[in-house]
Design an enzyme around this catalytic site. Structure first.
Site, PDB file in Angstrom:
ATOM      1  N   LEU A   1       0.819  -1.207   0.000  1.00  0.00           N
ATOM      2  CA  LEU A   1       0.000   0.000   0.000  1.00  0.00           C
ATOM      3  C   LEU A   1       0.852   1.256   0.000  1.00  0.00           C
ATOM      4  CD1 LEU A   1      -3.213   0.789   1.898  1.00  0.00           C
ATOM      5  CD2 LEU A   1      -1.222   2.185   2.461  1.00  0.00           C
ATOM      6  N   LEU A   2       0.498   2.166  -0.875  1.00  0.00           N
ATOM      7  CA  LEU A   2       1.052   3.526  -0.897  1.00  0.00           C
ATOM      8  C   LEU A   2      -0.026   4.459  -0.385  1.00  0.00           C
ATOM      9  CD1 LEU A   2       2.660   5.379  -3.936  1.00  0.00           C
ATOM     10  CD2 LEU A   2       0.487   6.168  -3.006  1.00  0.00           C
TER      11      LEU A   2
ATOM     12  N   ASP B   1       0.072   8.699   1.712  1.00  0.00           N
ATOM     13  CA  ASP B   1       0.464  10.107   1.632  1.00  0.00           C
ATOM     14  C   ASP B   1       1.835  10.351   1.004  1.00  0.00           C
ATOM     15  OD1 ASP B   1      -1.648   9.877   3.362  1.00  0.00           O
ATOM     16  OD2 ASP B   1      -0.759  11.038   4.967  1.00  0.00           O
TER      17      ASP B   1
ATOM     18  N   GLN C   1       4.197   7.203   2.075  1.00  0.00           N
ATOM     19  CA  GLN C   1       3.879   6.197   3.069  1.00  0.00           C
ATOM     20  C   GLN C   1       3.751   4.842   2.391  1.00  0.00           C
ATOM     21  OE1 GLN C   1       2.537   7.100   6.844  1.00  0.00           O
ATOM     22  NE2 GLN C   1       4.493   7.817   6.084  1.00  0.00           N
TER      23      GLN C   1
ATOM     24  N   TYR D   1       5.218   7.855  10.299  1.00  0.00           N
ATOM     25  CA  TYR D   1       4.058   8.484   9.688  1.00  0.00           C
ATOM     26  C   TYR D   1       4.456   9.781   8.971  1.00  0.00           C
ATOM     27  CZ  TYR D   1       0.604   5.241  11.621  1.00  0.00           C
ATOM     28  OH  TYR D   1      -0.167   4.138  11.905  1.00  0.00           O
TER      29      TYR D   1
ATOM     30  N   ASP E   1       1.922  14.822  11.386  1.00  0.00           N
ATOM     31  CA  ASP E   1       2.127  15.327  10.021  1.00  0.00           C
ATOM     32  C   ASP E   1       2.782  16.712   9.983  1.00  0.00           C
ATOM     33  OD1 ASP E   1       0.618  13.030   9.588  1.00  0.00           O
ATOM     34  OD2 ASP E   1      -1.227  14.124   9.140  1.00  0.00           O
TER      35      ASP E   1
ATOM     36  N   GLU F   1      -5.819  16.570   9.230  1.00  0.00           N
ATOM     37  CA  GLU F   1      -4.581  15.876   8.885  1.00  0.00           C
ATOM     38  C   GLU F   1      -3.819  16.647   7.820  1.00  0.00           C
ATOM     39  OE1 GLU F   1      -4.931  11.250   9.604  1.00  0.00           O
ATOM     40  OE2 GLU F   1      -5.993  11.815   7.784  1.00  0.00           O
TER      41      GLU F   1
END
Length: 494
Positions: free
Chosen positions: A48-49, A51, A67, A110, A172, A226
């Site tokens: 999984l890809l 942000d 990510q 993250y 973030d 976010e």
């Protein structure tokens, strides 16, 4: 950014070093057999890809991280994966950027950002940790990329905990420099379960202090904000962020979570108050989230987003992978509007071209010379009395994606009802953009499993993942209830 799903399955929080000898090889074989692998978008080798992170120009190259969960299309242990480019179009695989697993990022590295300074590229990210009760403890962390391409993580966090009055939804960091100081915006959640942005300041990138909450007029606007990004453009201040928990409205906030911006006066980060206009979605399509920007050496502000959404299943999940990134978009402010256009470097991908002008009345015509699964199509539609006029693409015997203008409702409509394998969601298969025009300029970038539509020279964008059959490659122009002229040029990319 973090999925809202509370995952306790330890298998999802394994490190790459925990993989069996041929596990990733077998997964890569499965992924490469997927019929929906993209041709020119950034996508994961496996897993999984999500942000985009750490987007910056440093040492003669663009650096971009994303990510990455390597073991499948789920949100679990997140790495930063690294790609580089000299032209924003052709990207080289640079491997794992930041590997989690240390005390301050034990359950994932993250999202965050990058800043080129002192001859190195500083990488700021949120370290995700969980205790034995699965309670979250976020840390804001720092790593450094040197000129030899080596990344080293700092052993201690730069911000150890959220400030009083805020929950552990605190993540973030987006960092920038102004005068001789450094500032960061972070997404946060107040104790009353509402979202906001916090502003921090530092003199040395190591010691950070809270300047305060960024005051906006949106005091109760979703439960978490976010992926914030603040920058200044055209003498205006722009705040990008992703508010979670907004109720859907007619033609607004229809995706599961939203991504958008506030445009207003430049802020004073020492006394952070933002005088701004209304919240506007960055993309009017289906699949867009967590955008991040950087400056090019020639001063352009460039945005890349995640072409996907949290808490959403996609057909590629069964093939062992999920998601991609959007094309880079150049941002400008014109007549008080934030405009988004594909970067000019996309022209490097153009190969064989075909130009056509067709006047169509109450019919559909297939353009034999325009076809494919990887191309660029620029079409001006001149409405000459038609009730509806538009383009069908990725068409086959039973499949098509529709993009058309309805003069009665004054909407541009993107319809993926018959685009192929469907998504597992309840947010519908149609998106509308309100538009009152006699000429509609549409600039499409079609890839194996996506489309990005730039409307009227960047006034708006509509992005969608689509999953048609391999032989659904046709392009047609159509009208209903009258006449329209289509002035188009098509460039194959493969």
């Amino acid at each position: 950014m973090e999925s809202s799903d509370k995952v306790t399955n330890s298998n999802k929080y394994r490190l790459l070093s925990d993989a069996s000898p041929d596990e990733l090889t077998q997964l890569a074989r499965q992924v490469n057999a997927s019929p929906w692998r993209q041709h020119y978008h950034i996508q994961p080798n496996t897993g999984l890809l999500n942000d985009p992170n750490g987007f910056a120009h440093y040492n003669g190259q663009y650096h971009l991280f994303y990510q990455w969960h390597p073991f499948g299309p789920v949100h679990g242990m997140k790495y930063w994966y690294h790609v580089t480019s000299t032209d924003l179009v052709h990207w080289e695989d640079a491997g794992v950027g930041i590997e989690p697993g240390d005390p301050y990022d034990s359950h994932g590295a993250y999202s965050g950002s990058a800043l080129a300074e002192d001859g190195v590229l500083y990488l700021f990210y949120t370290g995700n940790t969980r205790d034995e009760d699965w309670s979250r403890h976020p840390y804001q962390c720092l790593a450094v990329l040197d000129q030899q391409g080596h990344i080293s993580k700092q052993n201690t966090p730069i911000i150890e905990s959220p400030p009083l009055g805020y929950t552990d939804h605190f993540r973030d960091p987006k960092v920038w420099k102004a005068a001789d100081s450094y500032y960061a915006v972070l997404g946060a959640q107040r104790l009353n379960q509402t979202g906001c942005v916090l502003v921090y300041r530092s003199d040395d990138l190591q010691n950070w202090s809270l300047t305060g909450e960024l005051e906006t007029s949106l005091t109760d606007f979703g439960y978490m904000w976010e992926c914030p990004d603040y920058f200044e453009l055209g003498e205006k201040g722009v705040l990008l962020f992703c508010p979670q928990g907004l109720p859907a409205e007619k033609d607004r906030f229809e995706n599961i979570h939203q991504a958008g911006f506030l445009l207003g006066e430049q802020i004073n980060p020492e006394k952070p108050h933002f005088h701004h206009g209304s919240f506007t979605e960055l993309d009017r399509g289906f699949d867009f989230y967590a955008a991040q920007t950087t400056l090019t050496p020639d001063g352009r502000r460039i945005l890349i987003g995640w072409m996907g959404l949290p808490d959403t299943s996609y057909p590629t999940d069964t093939h062992g992978w999920a998601h991609c990134l959007t094309l880079p978009r150049e941002l400008t402010i014109e007549n008080g509007k934030l405009m988004q256009r594909p970067v000019k470097e996309m022209e490097l991908l153009r190969k064989e071209s075909y130009t056509a002008v067709h006047t169509v009345q109450d019919s559909e015509i297939l353009i034999d010379e325009m076809y494919g699964s990887s191309y660029e199509l620029h079409c001006a539609i001149h409405m000459e009395g038609a009730a509806k006029a538009g383009i069908t693409f990725r068409t086959g015997d039973t499949e098509e994606t529709l993009l058309y203008y309805d003069t009665l409702s004054k909407y541009l409509i993107l319809d993926r009802t018959r685009s192929g394998q469907t998504m597992e969601n309840d947010t519908g298969s149609i998106r509308r953009y309100a538009l009152d025009a006699k000429m509609i300029d549409l600039h499409l970038f079609v890839d194996q499993s996506s489309v990005e539509v730039f409307i009227n020279d960047g006034e708006a964008v509509m992005t969608a993942r689509i999953f048609p059959a391999k032989d659904s490659n046709g392009v047609a122009f159509f009208t209903e209830g009258g006449k329209a002229t289509f002035d188009a040029v098509h460039w194959l990319y493969t």
